[in-house]
Design a protein around this motif. Sequence first.
Motif, PDB file in Angstrom:
ATOM      1  N   ILE A   1       0.846  -1.093  -0.062  1.00 29.94           N
ATOM      2  CA  ILE A   1      -0.089   0.143   0.101  1.00 29.94           C
ATOM      3  C   ILE A   1       0.797   1.239   0.058  1.00 29.94           C
ATOM      4  O   ILE A   1       2.014   1.256   0.684  1.00 29.94           O
ATOM      5  N   ASP A   2       0.676   2.030  -0.737  1.00 28.35           N
ATOM      6  CA  ASP A   2       1.233   3.500  -0.739  1.00 28.35           C
ATOM      7  C   ASP A   2       0.681   4.551   0.102  1.00 28.35           C
ATOM      8  O   ASP A   2      -0.539   4.943  -0.219  1.00 28.35           O
ATOM      9  N   ALA A   3       1.407   4.631   1.047  1.00 28.76           N
ATOM     10  CA  ALA A   3       0.761   5.663   2.359  1.00 28.76           C
ATOM     11  C   ALA A   3       0.229   6.927   1.738  1.00 28.76           C
ATOM     12  O   ALA A   3      -0.703   7.501   1.972  1.00 28.76           O
ATOM     13  N   HIS A   4       1.310   7.422   0.710  1.00 33.57           N
ATOM     14  CA  HIS A   4       1.058   8.702   0.442  1.00 33.57           C
ATOM     15  C   HIS A   4      -0.508   8.898  -0.549  1.00 33.57           C
ATOM     16  O   HIS A   4      -1.151   9.684  -0.506  1.00 33.57           O
ATOM     17  N   GLU A   5      -0.570   7.599  -1.404  1.00 35.17           N
ATOM     18  CA  GLU A   5      -1.664   7.514  -2.300  1.00 35.17           C
ATOM     19  C   GLU A   5      -2.765   7.538  -1.350  1.00 35.17           C
ATOM     20  O   GLU A   5      -3.955   7.844  -1.897  1.00 35.17           O
ATOM     21  N   ALA A   6      -2.809   6.466  -0.527  1.00 35.91           N
ATOM     22  CA  ALA A   6      -4.118   6.332   0.360  1.00 35.91           C
ATOM     23  C   ALA A   6      -4.288   7.717   0.955  1.00 35.91           C
ATOM     24  O   ALA A   6      -5.703   7.789   1.069  1.00 35.91           O
ATOM     25  N   ALA A   7      -3.551   8.567   1.489  1.00 37.42           N
ATOM     26  CA  ALA A   7      -3.795   9.690   2.173  1.00 37.42           C
ATOM     27  C   ALA A   7      -4.497  10.737   1.091  1.00 37.42           C
ATOM     28  O   ALA A   7      -5.358  11.415   1.416  1.00 37.42           O
ATOM     29  N   ARG A   8      -3.917  10.695  -0.151  1.00 36.75           N
ATOM     30  CA  ARG A   8      -4.448  11.367  -1.072  1.00 36.75           C
ATOM     31  C   ARG A   8      -5.777  11.009  -1.402  1.00 36.75           C
ATOM     32  O   ARG A   8      -6.615  12.008  -1.775  1.00 36.75           O
TER      33      ARG A   8
ATOM     34  N   ILE B   1     -12.901   2.679   4.213  1.00 35.72           N
ATOM     35  CA  ILE B   1     -11.860   2.049   3.508  1.00 35.72           C
ATOM     36  C   ILE B   1     -10.484   2.369   3.770  1.00 35.72           C
ATOM     37  O   ILE B   1      -9.605   1.890   3.610  1.00 35.72           O
ATOM     38  N   PHE B   2     -10.274   3.747   4.036  1.00 32.18           N
ATOM     39  CA  PHE B   2      -9.050   4.321   4.391  1.00 32.18           C
ATOM     40  C   PHE B   2      -8.526   3.480   5.675  1.00 32.18           C
ATOM     41  O   PHE B   2      -7.154   2.888   5.495  1.00 32.18           O
ATOM     42  N   ASN B   3      -9.182   3.436   6.757  1.00 29.45           N
ATOM     43  CA  ASN B   3      -8.574   2.697   7.665  1.00 29.45           C
ATOM     44  C   ASN B   3      -8.305   1.005   7.236  1.00 29.45           C
ATOM     45  O   ASN B   3      -7.169   0.862   8.037  1.00 29.45           O
ATOM     46  N   LYS B   4      -8.998   0.554   6.714  1.00 31.37           N
ATOM     47  CA  LYS B   4      -8.821  -1.036   6.347  1.00 31.37           C
ATOM     48  C   LYS B   4      -7.568  -0.968   5.278  1.00 31.37           C
ATOM     49  O   LYS B   4      -6.747  -1.882   5.525  1.00 31.37           O
ATOM     50  N   VAL B   5      -7.378   0.187   4.631  1.00 33.32           N
ATOM     51  CA  VAL B   5      -6.093   0.157   3.671  1.00 33.32           C
ATOM     52  C   VAL B   5      -4.869   0.242   4.618  1.00 33.32           C
ATOM     53  O   VAL B   5      -3.796  -0.282   4.375  1.00 33.32           O
TER      54      VAL B   5
END
Length: 154
Positions: free
Chosen positions: A83-90, A101-105
Motif C-alpha cells: 500500500i502506498d501511504a501517500h496515495e492512500a492519504a491523497r 476504506i482508508f482505515n482498512k487500507v
Amino acid sequence: MKIRITVGDNQKLSGYTNIDPIAKFDDLEVDIRNLDEVVSDAECVEILSDDVIDYLEKKEAMQAISHWVKKLRHGGKIIVTSIDAHEAARSFYRKEIDLDIFNKVVHGSFTQPWDVRLSQTTLEELSSFLESNGLQVTKKRVNGVKLIVEAQRP
C-alpha cells in the motif's frame, strides 16, 4: 528458482515456490523474514513479495527486503507490492475513499488475528531503499493505493 511470498492469500501461483505463513502451502512453515531454509544466497531468478511488508514492523520489513535481495542471483529481480501511504492519504483527502476504506487500507481489516498492517511505505521510499541495497529499479508504478516496484540485481 522463483519465490512468491504472501500473507493469508490461499492461492498458489504456478511456477513459484509459494511461501505464506498463514496458508502454509505444501506444508512449508517458513519465516518470511528469513528464507535460508528454502533458498541459498544468489539462487533466485525472481522474488515476488505480494502485500507482505505492510504486515511487518518497519525495521523488520526493511531487514526482510535486504535478506531477500541476498537471495537474488545476478540479473534476478524482485517485485514488491504494498500500500502506498501517500496515495492512500491523497485518495482519502480527495474523498475517493471513505474513512472506513482508508482505515482498512492503512491499518488492516482486523478480520483475522494477522490482518493488522504494522507499517506503511511509499513508492519513492521503497524505490530508494532497493537502490540502497544495490539494485537497479526497473519499474515503479501506483495503481489506486497500491504500489508496485520492480528492481533487478546487476
